[in-house]
Write a protein that holds these residues in place. Structure first.
Motif, PDB file in Angstrom:
ATOM      1  N   MET A   1       0.663  -1.183  -0.177  1.00  0.00           N
ATOM      2  CA  MET A   1       0.119   0.105   0.056  1.00  0.00           C
ATOM      3  C   MET A   1       0.803   1.234  -0.081  1.00  0.00           C
ATOM      4  O   MET A   1       1.633   1.410   0.997  1.00  0.00           O
ATOM      5  CB  MET A   1      -1.021   0.011   1.279  1.00  0.00           C
ATOM      6  CG  MET A   1      -1.841   1.231   1.342  1.00  0.00           C
ATOM      7  SD  MET A   1      -2.923   1.385   2.528  1.00  0.00           S
ATOM      8  CE  MET A   1      -3.777  -0.104   2.255  1.00  0.00           C
ATOM      9  N   TYR A   2       0.735   2.109  -0.973  1.00  0.00           N
ATOM     10  CA  TYR A   2       1.247   3.361  -1.053  1.00  0.00           C
ATOM     11  C   TYR A   2       0.477   4.371  -0.543  1.00  0.00           C
ATOM     12  O   TYR A   2      -0.660   4.708  -1.276  1.00  0.00           O
ATOM     13  CB  TYR A   2       1.967   3.491  -2.564  1.00  0.00           C
ATOM     14  CG  TYR A   2       2.579   5.021  -2.629  1.00  0.00           C
ATOM     15  CD1 TYR A   2       3.803   5.097  -2.243  1.00  0.00           C
ATOM     16  CD2 TYR A   2       1.866   5.829  -3.346  1.00  0.00           C
ATOM     17  CE1 TYR A   2       4.553   6.287  -2.630  1.00  0.00           C
ATOM     18  CE2 TYR A   2       2.527   7.082  -3.626  1.00  0.00           C
ATOM     19  CZ  TYR A   2       3.918   7.387  -3.142  1.00  0.00           C
ATOM     20  OH  TYR A   2       4.669   8.587  -3.362  1.00  0.00           O
ATOM     21  N   ASP A  24      -1.869  -5.491  -9.927  1.00  0.00           N
ATOM     22  CA  ASP A  24      -2.861  -5.763  -9.081  1.00  0.00           C
ATOM     23  C   ASP A  24      -2.393  -5.747  -7.398  1.00  0.00           C
ATOM     24  O   ASP A  24      -3.471  -5.844  -6.659  1.00  0.00           O
ATOM     25  CB  ASP A  24      -3.587  -7.045  -9.402  1.00  0.00           C
ATOM     26  CG  ASP A  24      -4.417  -7.070 -10.752  1.00  0.00           C
ATOM     27  OD1 ASP A  24      -4.516  -5.743 -10.980  1.00  0.00           O
ATOM     28  OD2 ASP A  24      -4.545  -8.074 -11.233  1.00  0.00           O
ATOM     29  N   ARG A  25      -1.094  -5.891  -7.610  1.00  0.00           N
ATOM     30  CA  ARG A  25      -0.641  -6.112  -5.877  1.00  0.00           C
ATOM     31  C   ARG A  25      -0.552  -4.646  -5.270  1.00  0.00           C
ATOM     32  O   ARG A  25      -0.204  -4.780  -4.205  1.00  0.00           O
ATOM     33  CB  ARG A  25       0.673  -7.152  -5.885  1.00  0.00           C
ATOM     34  CG  ARG A  25       0.354  -8.252  -6.238  1.00  0.00           C
ATOM     35  CD  ARG A  25       1.618  -9.015  -6.535  1.00  0.00           C
ATOM     36  NE  ARG A  25       2.079  -9.349  -5.178  1.00  0.00           N
ATOM     37  CZ  ARG A  25       3.420  -9.772  -5.097  1.00  0.00           C
ATOM     38  NH1 ARG A  25       4.272 -10.166  -5.627  1.00  0.00           N
ATOM     39  NH2 ARG A  25       3.614  -9.988  -3.508  1.00  0.00           N
ATOM     40  N   LEU A  26      -0.624  -3.675  -5.974  1.00  0.00           N
ATOM     41  CA  LEU A  26      -0.280  -2.458  -5.532  1.00  0.00           C
ATOM     42  C   LEU A  26      -1.663  -1.525  -5.238  1.00  0.00           C
ATOM     43  O   LEU A  26      -2.437  -1.498  -5.744  1.00  0.00           O
ATOM     44  CB  LEU A  26       0.580  -1.462  -6.348  1.00  0.00           C
ATOM     45  CG  LEU A  26       0.701   0.013  -6.150  1.00  0.00           C
ATOM     46  CD1 LEU A  26       1.543   0.052  -4.838  1.00  0.00           C
ATOM     47  CD2 LEU A  26       1.269   0.635  -7.205  1.00  0.00           C
ATOM     48  N   GLN A  27      -1.753  -1.072  -4.000  1.00  0.00           N
ATOM     49  CA  GLN A  27      -2.972  -0.200  -3.579  1.00  0.00           C
ATOM     50  C   GLN A  27      -2.333   1.056  -3.157  1.00  0.00           C
ATOM     51  O   GLN A  27      -1.411   1.391  -2.930  1.00  0.00           O
ATOM     52  CB  GLN A  27      -3.509  -0.807  -2.379  1.00  0.00           C
ATOM     53  CG  GLN A  27      -4.127  -2.152  -2.448  1.00  0.00           C
ATOM     54  CD  GLN A  27      -4.583  -2.742  -1.085  1.00  0.00           C
ATOM     55  OE1 GLN A  27      -3.870  -2.960  -0.052  1.00  0.00           O
ATOM     56  NE2 GLN A  27      -5.953  -3.219  -1.234  1.00  0.00           N
ATOM     57  N   ILE A  28      -3.208   1.964  -3.581  1.00  0.00           N
ATOM     58  CA  ILE A  28      -2.791   3.329  -3.507  1.00  0.00           C
ATOM     59  C   ILE A  28      -3.956   4.375  -2.565  1.00  0.00           C
ATOM     60  O   ILE A  28      -5.086   4.019  -2.952  1.00  0.00           O
ATOM     61  CB  ILE A  28      -2.538   4.259  -4.824  1.00  0.00           C
ATOM     62  CG1 ILE A  28      -1.572   3.514  -5.531  1.00  0.00           C
ATOM     63  CG2 ILE A  28      -2.227   5.646  -4.441  1.00  0.00           C
ATOM     64  CD1 ILE A  28      -1.237   4.132  -6.917  1.00  0.00           C
ATOM     65  N   PHE A  29      -3.511   5.014  -1.628  1.00  0.00           N
ATOM     66  CA  PHE A  29      -4.463   5.729  -0.897  1.00  0.00           C
ATOM     67  C   PHE A  29      -3.972   7.203  -0.532  1.00  0.00           C
ATOM     68  O   PHE A  29      -2.636   7.384  -0.038  1.00  0.00           O
ATOM     69  CB  PHE A  29      -4.748   5.105   0.631  1.00  0.00           C
ATOM     70  CG  PHE A  29      -5.511   5.515   1.526  1.00  0.00           C
ATOM     71  CD1 PHE A  29      -6.801   5.878   1.207  1.00  0.00           C
ATOM     72  CD2 PHE A  29      -5.198   6.102   2.891  1.00  0.00           C
ATOM     73  CE1 PHE A  29      -7.789   6.835   2.098  1.00  0.00           C
ATOM     74  CE2 PHE A  29      -5.984   6.670   3.561  1.00  0.00           C
ATOM     75  CZ  PHE A  29      -7.109   6.684   3.123  1.00  0.00           C
ATOM     76  N   GLU A  44      -7.069  -3.350   5.209  1.00  0.00           N
ATOM     77  CA  GLU A  44      -6.756  -4.164   4.086  1.00  0.00           C
ATOM     78  C   GLU A  44      -5.677  -4.935   4.278  1.00  0.00           C
ATOM     79  O   GLU A  44      -5.415  -6.012   3.653  1.00  0.00           O
ATOM     80  CB  GLU A  44      -6.196  -3.036   3.112  1.00  0.00           C
ATOM     81  CG  GLU A  44      -7.303  -1.883   2.359  1.00  0.00           C
ATOM     82  CD  GLU A  44      -8.337  -2.715   1.618  1.00  0.00           C
ATOM     83  OE1 GLU A  44      -7.929  -3.809   0.813  1.00  0.00           O
ATOM     84  OE2 GLU A  44      -9.304  -2.033   1.471  1.00  0.00           O
ATOM     85  N   PRO A  46      -2.241  -4.986   4.527  1.00  0.00           N
ATOM     86  CA  PRO A  46      -0.950  -4.973   3.435  1.00  0.00           C
ATOM     87  C   PRO A  46       0.192  -5.513   4.021  1.00  0.00           C
ATOM     88  O   PRO A  46       0.291  -5.638   5.347  1.00  0.00           O
ATOM     89  CB  PRO A  46      -0.867  -3.552   3.069  1.00  0.00           C
ATOM     90  CG  PRO A  46      -1.138  -2.772   4.193  1.00  0.00           C
ATOM     91  CD  PRO A  46      -2.399  -3.386   4.918  1.00  0.00           C
TER      92      PRO A  46
END
Length: 334
Positions: A1-2, A24-29, A44, A46
């Motif tokens: 998660m970034y 698909d393995r990268l989440q951004i918030f 989530e 992570p």
């Protein structure tokens, strides 16, 4: 998660599309509230969290503005609890001031397990990732990366990268070996010595300490018999990298002597060693690794402190020359 506190989702997407695509393995918030960030991490779960940057984050429990000493300390402590309590690896990105230190309290570096400095010159294509603190391994290790259109790519052999474009048959140029942690780095040291037209000779140094260069020039004049007091001197470590290890002393001395005599050093010669005020060439650590790296890159002769030879095993394919003082070393400039 970034987790980004500086750029919007649209800005991050524009930057990312220049060098590739999202996986698909990268989440951004995108948020700056520590309380909301904690809720998202709890939901989530992570494996890795990247916080960019700590100076933009704030906790509602602290009344000061984001980036203040109390906010940086509090948010870092809360992220530390998340990392330890939930077994999540957390990377905290911190701004660096013009003086080269992390903005905010120094306690930030004391709280974390590892401190990495991401260094680079605006005019150079490479970047250096340097470990200055590591609770789980050795410090002063470096990784060298090159900035390209597709992003940062690792430089597999930094020594070969630094020596690209080395001139052949030019005086005042020699290759020396410095250690960065456990990694030997071969660098080209260049020197230009010429008689000064002014009453006060000019001396400059790029990539190393100017005071050290002045000291070595005094040793050369007193112990080496070279008249340098009326000469301008310019010393440069090619490639823009900065080296301060004493082992490059012998390389600086030989480059200065080569330029003063206007005689080139054999391009297959490499040297390393610390120079004392009496002109002696003193031992340096990890001599075996330095010689092995030089052999790997095709050098045939290595000039090193004589006292370092006794602790080395036999290295075939490269000629070892031990010197006790700078007179013996500069005698190889023919």
């Amino acid at each position: 998660m970034y987790i980004s506190g500086e750029e919007s989702l649209q800005q991050i997407k524009m930057r990312a599309q220049r060098i590739g695509e999202f996986s698909d393995r990268l989440q951004i918030f995108c948020d700056t509230s520590l309380e909301r960030i904690e809720q998202v991490i709890e939901r989530e779960k992570p494996q890795v969290v990247i916080v960019d940057s700590i100076q933009t984050m704030y906790s509602e429990q602290v009344g000061s503005a984001p980036g203040s000493v109390s906010q940086v300390r509090e948010t870092t402590a809360r992220l530390l609890q998340i990392a330890k309590g939930r077994d999540i690896t957390v990377f905290i990105v911190g701004h660096v001031t013009k003086e080269g230190v992390v903005a905010g309290p120094r306690v930030l570096e004391h709280m974390v397990d590892t401190v990495l400095y991401f260094e680079g010159d605006r005019h150079a294509s490479y970047r250096i990732l340097r470990g200055v603190k590591n609770r789980f391994g050795s410090t002063n290790e470096i990784g060298v990366f090159e900035m390209r259109e597709e992003g940062l790519l690792e430089v597999k052999n930094p020594s070969e990268f630094m020596l690209n474009g080395k001139p052949q048959g030019a005086s005042g140029s020699i290759v020396a070996c410095s250690m960065e942690g456990t990694r030997p780095i071969l660098v080209e040291i260049q020197a230009l010595v010429c008689h000064s037209n002014f009453g006060l000779p000019r001396r400059t140094a790029a990539g190393t300490d100017l005071n050290r260069v002045n000291l070595l020039m005094a040793v050369l004049e007193k112990r080496g018999g070279l008249s340098l007091s009326s000469c301008d001197a310019y010393v440069n470590i090619a490639g823009g990298i900065r080296m301060n290890e004493p082992a490059i002393d012998l390389g600086i001395v030989m480059a200065l002597a080569s330029s003063f005599r206007d005689k080139a050093v054999d391009e297959k010669i490499i040297c390393f060693g610390e120079v004392g005020l009496s002109g002696e060439v003193r031992a340096v650590n990890m001599a075996q690794q330095r010689v092995s790296e030089a052999k790997k890159l095709g050098f045939t002769t290595c000039i090193l402190p004589k006292v370092s030879i006794s602790g080395m095993t036999d290295v075939k394919g490269i000629k070892i020359i031990g010197v006790e003082n700078i007179r013996e070393a500069i005698g190889w400039i023919r």
